[in-house]
Design an enzyme around this catalytic site. Structure first.
Site, mmCIF file in Angstrom:
data_model
loop_
_atom_site.group_PDB
_atom_site.id
_atom_site.type_symbol
_atom_site.label_atom_id
_atom_site.label_comp_id
_atom_site.label_asym_id
_atom_site.label_seq_id
_atom_site.Cartn_x
_atom_site.Cartn_y
_atom_site.Cartn_z
ATOM 1 N N ARG A 143 -67.099 -21.896 -77.098
ATOM 2 C CA ARG A 143 -67.164 -23.378 -77.140
ATOM 3 C C ARG A 143 -67.325 -23.908 -78.350
ATOM 4 O O ARG A 143 -68.341 -23.336 -79.190
ATOM 5 C CB ARG A 143 -67.807 -23.692 -76.052
ATOM 6 N N LYS A 165 -74.981 -22.788 -69.924
ATOM 7 C CA LYS A 165 -74.756 -23.028 -68.563
ATOM 8 C C LYS A 165 -75.540 -21.924 -67.662
ATOM 9 O O LYS A 165 -75.139 -21.625 -66.809
ATOM 10 C CB LYS A 165 -73.432 -23.171 -68.223
ATOM 11 N N HIS A 230 -61.579 -27.703 -77.720
ATOM 12 C CA HIS A 230 -61.140 -26.778 -76.443
ATOM 13 C C HIS A 230 -59.843 -26.187 -76.419
ATOM 14 O O HIS A 230 -59.472 -25.422 -75.789
ATOM 15 C CB HIS A 230 -61.584 -27.507 -75.192
ATOM 16 N N ARG A 233 -59.695 -23.002 -77.900
ATOM 17 C CA ARG A 233 -60.118 -21.963 -76.650
ATOM 18 C C ARG A 233 -59.124 -21.685 -75.705
ATOM 19 O O ARG A 233 -58.947 -20.451 -75.587
ATOM 20 C CB ARG A 233 -61.478 -22.330 -76.200
ATOM 21 N N HIS A 256 -66.919 -17.329 -67.705
ATOM 22 C CA HIS A 256 -66.648 -17.656 -66.771
ATOM 23 C C HIS A 256 -67.321 -17.063 -65.507
ATOM 24 O O HIS A 256 -67.005 -15.528 -65.433
ATOM 25 C CB HIS A 256 -65.114 -17.775 -66.529
ATOM 26 N N TYR A 265 -56.598 -21.399 -67.649
ATOM 27 C CA TYR A 265 -56.303 -21.128 -69.332
ATOM 28 C C TYR A 265 -55.389 -20.300 -69.359
ATOM 29 O O TYR A 265 -54.776 -20.318 -70.573
ATOM 30 C CB TYR A 265 -57.818 -20.347 -69.909
#
Length: 285
Positions: A143, A165, A230, A233, A256, A265
């Site tokens: 990211r 996160k 993004h 990515r 994830h 994605y």
């Protein structure tokens, strides 16, 4: 008859809530986002800052008139989280149901050739740092907020340990990219810390990079709406999946916790699905 729950919204409560999120180890981006969303709610309330069920439902309808459904749900999530903090879970409102998209928007999908053109244009314009930022995101899947982990020490070790996160994962770096970045650091006199810094020596942030990429898109003749961090990515994810056909491995690489997120994605564009349907040849002449 049960008495209606009501409380007065104050700026001080938002500040206290932000401190609560910090103690809960939420990311700086999350704290900033929730604080901004709550200030929007406070602005909506105006001089009458009384919060009750009807006002919240009216706010939900007002948001729907102002924003896209995804944004509305995101802003409602901030309010609901705040209501939990205030011990008023009974006041929480439901988010709007959104049908999952099976297809990517072909107007926003960045192709590998367009990515290469961006890098080539950045080099031609002597923007070597920007070119390396594009390559770093696209070749590793990090990211934009994780670029700070690209430090001299980590590059010398050959891998990154990224915390984001509430999770930590290992990001592997292609050898050719590792050498490029260390060479760049040497030329710039960067002996320690992050590779990508501003003239003042501070790590480049999302807004710096976003602005530079939009300008680069115009110079490269690529639609600006396709060019944002993004999306690189996304290109990494599609390329990885096309090569490995391993969704679980991709989820691990991207950090994830859910395969459902990773599937977004790897989705194909509507145009590609249309082509598949045409090939079925089920129309009788």
């Amino acid at each position: 008859m049960q008495k209606e729950i009501t409380f007065t919204m104050k700026t001080e409560l938002i500040e206290e809530f932000s401190c609560h999120l910090y103690r809960q180890e939420k990311t700086a981006a999350t704290i900033r986002k929730y604080s901004t969303d709550l200030r929007t709610f406070l602005g909506y309330l105006g001089n009458d800052r009384q919060v009750h069920r009807i006002r919240l439902l009216e706010y939900k309808e007002w948001l729907r008139q102002q924003y896209a459904v995804s944004s509305v749900n995101s802003m409602l999530a901030a309010v609901n989280c705040f209501l939990d903090y205030m011990c008023f879970p009974e006041l929480k409102v439901k988010s709007y149901k959104v049908q999952k998209r099976m297809f990517l928007d072909s107007e926003k999908e960045m192709t590998k050739r367009e990515y290469q053109k961006l890098v080539e244009t950045a080099r031609r314009k002597e923007k070597s740092q920007l070119a390396l930022i594009l390559e770093s995101i696209c070749a590793t899947g990090v990211r934009v907020s994780e670029l700070k982990y690209l430090t001299v020490k980590n590059l010398q070790g050959g891998r990154l340990e990224v915390s984001n996160k509430g999770k930590t994962r290992i990001v592997l770096i292609p050898e050719s990219l590792r050498k490029k970045l260390l060479c760049y650091a040497g030329k710039q006199g960067i002996k320690s810390g992050p590779i990508f810094v501003t003239r003042n020596g501070k790590p480049k942030d999302r807004s710096n990079i976003w602005t530079e990429m939009k300008l680069l898109a115009e110079q490269a003749g690529i639609k600006p709406k396709k060019v944002f961090p993004h999306n690189l990515r996304h290109l990494f994810a599609r390329s990885f999946y096309k090569t490995t056909n391993n969704l679980a491995a991709l989820a691990d690489v991207l950090g994830h916790s859910s395969l459902e997120v990773t599937r977004i994605y790897t989705a194909d564009t509507l145009k590609k699905f249309q082509g598949m349907i045409e090939q079925l040849d089920l129309i009788v002449p």
